[in-house]
Structure formats: structure tokens, C-alpha cells
Design a protein around this motif. Sequence first.
Motif: not given
Length: 134
Positions: A78-104
Motif C-alpha cells: 500500500a504505497p503511502q501518500c497523505p490522507i486528505n485532511g490530516i497531512e500534518n498528522n503523519r508519523v513515519y517508520i523510524p529510519l534508524d534501523g530499529s524497525v524492519p522495512q521493505g516492500f512487505l
Amino acid sequence: VDVVCHSMGFAHALGIIDAIKNAIKNDLKGLKLGCFYIFAPENACSGKVDVSDWESVWHYGSSEEDLKDKPWLQDGVAPQCPINGIENNRVYIPLDGSVPQGFLESHKIKNYMWVFEIIPDQEKKNNGYVKTRK
């Protein structure tokens, strides 16, 4: 009423929320919408949320901007994009390596346990803290 949804559940939640709002207006006076937590929503840009209806609203997912040069780390389900109305209320997956990231991995709900580790900050309201209910 708090609502938590993931992936295509976002679209379903929007329909359910419309029914809840109608019920509150007509039958369930005194009931109110509390927190809306949205995890890795599918077709997020197609939905709209009125933040004035809620105590708080948060969209959690991968960052299409911060990871535009690393698409393999973004949510490929589910490629991410802003939800209309809450563009400023987004929190992103940490990029510090503490959380698995990838296509799945960036889509799997089991990889969002980090949201429970966010510490509330009285000075900074846009932090995505998950409120404890009694």
C-alpha cells in the motif's frame, strides 16, 4: 469511540465512521469520536478525514518523501501518500534501523509495535502518541 485500522481497513473504517456519526447525531447523543489510528492505509490519498470530528487522528506508515531514493524500503503493498485532511498528522517508520522495512515489512502490522514506545510530549502535539484508555 476509538477506531484502529490497517491497510484496506481504512476504506472500511471510513464507511463505518459515517454510520457511527449518523448514529451519534440521531440516537447515541453523548457518544463522541475519540482517537483514530490509521496504519499503512491503502489508497490513503483517496480518503478524507475531518480532524475536527476527532480527539486525535494519526496516520502511521512509510515516508514516500524521505525514501524516494530508496523505494525498496517503502510499503510496496500500500504505497503511502497523505490522507486528505490530516497531512500534518503523519508519523513515519523510524529510519534508524530499529524497525524492519521493505516492500512487505513496511506494511505488516506486526512491525508497528514501535508506536507504543512513543513518549507523549506536552510541547509537541504532532508526535503520534497512542493514548492509554482507562
